[in-house]
Design a protein around this motif. Sequence first.
Motif, PDB file in Angstrom:
ATOM      1  N   ILE A   1       0.895  -1.110  -0.069  1.00 38.33           N
ATOM      2  CA  ILE A   1       0.108  -0.106  -0.154  1.00 38.33           C
ATOM      3  C   ILE A   1       1.105   1.331  -0.041  1.00 38.33           C
ATOM      4  CG2 ILE A   1      -1.858   1.230   1.051  1.00 38.33           C
ATOM      5  CD1 ILE A   1      -2.590  -1.527   2.607  1.00 38.33           C
TER       6      ILE A   1
ATOM      7  N   TRP B   1       0.896  -5.018   2.573  1.00 41.78           N
ATOM      8  CA  TRP B   1      -0.475  -5.010   2.483  1.00 41.78           C
ATOM      9  C   TRP B   1      -0.796  -6.249   3.544  1.00 41.78           C
ATOM     10  CZ3 TRP B   1      -3.974  -8.962   1.580  1.00 41.78           C
ATOM     11  CH2 TRP B   1      -5.296  -8.640   1.420  1.00 41.78           C
TER      12      TRP B   1
ATOM     13  N   ALA C   1      -5.019  -2.807   4.968  1.00 39.41           N
ATOM     14  CA  ALA C   1      -6.012  -2.234   4.074  1.00 39.41           C
ATOM     15  C   ALA C   1      -7.037  -1.355   4.713  1.00 39.41           C
ATOM     16  CB  ALA C   1      -6.589  -3.374   3.527  1.00 39.41           C
TER      17      ALA C   1
ATOM     18  N   ILE D   1      -3.172   0.214  -3.662  1.00 38.15           N
ATOM     19  CA  ILE D   1      -2.592  -0.999  -3.573  1.00 38.15           C
ATOM     20  C   ILE D   1      -2.218  -1.410  -4.827  1.00 38.15           C
ATOM     21  CG2 ILE D   1      -3.147  -3.348  -2.827  1.00 38.15           C
ATOM     22  CD1 ILE D   1      -5.462  -2.009  -1.235  1.00 38.15           C
TER      23      ILE D   1
END
Length: 148
Positions: free
Chosen positions: A4, A39, A44, A18
């Motif tokens: 990310i 990630w 997230a 992402i």
Amino acid sequence: MKVILTHEVSNLGAPGDIVEVKGGYARNFLLPRNYAIVWTKGAAKQVESIKAAREARAVHDLETARGIKGTLEAKPINVQVNAGQGGRLFGAVTVSDIAAAMEAAGASVDKRRIEVGNPIKSLGTHQVTVRVHPEVTASVTLNVVAAK
């Protein structure tokens, strides 16, 4: 490897995106410089806060972006730095220095949007690029002068 992005990375993406990158690129470049985080399901959830912060800093209107571009390109920006004999600088001109000089000239620009090709290590006139908006890029002339 899924990461990310926490900062804008040229040719890769913007904060909150992402992206899938090679493992070595993530481990050796993105992660040590804090340009990205690995990630996970928990990470997230942070994407929304990163995107909200990006929206707060972004120039929303294309006409406003063109106005900022006109202000930046209208006249050279003076950047005062400490210099020794022969015009050599004690270090290099940083994007923070450039952003502060632009702020003093009347154009507020996020320092992450300033792209300096080669490090500026001498007095004189130099060119930098500012990505004001995804569709608007300004070419700014800097006059690097010695501080008195």
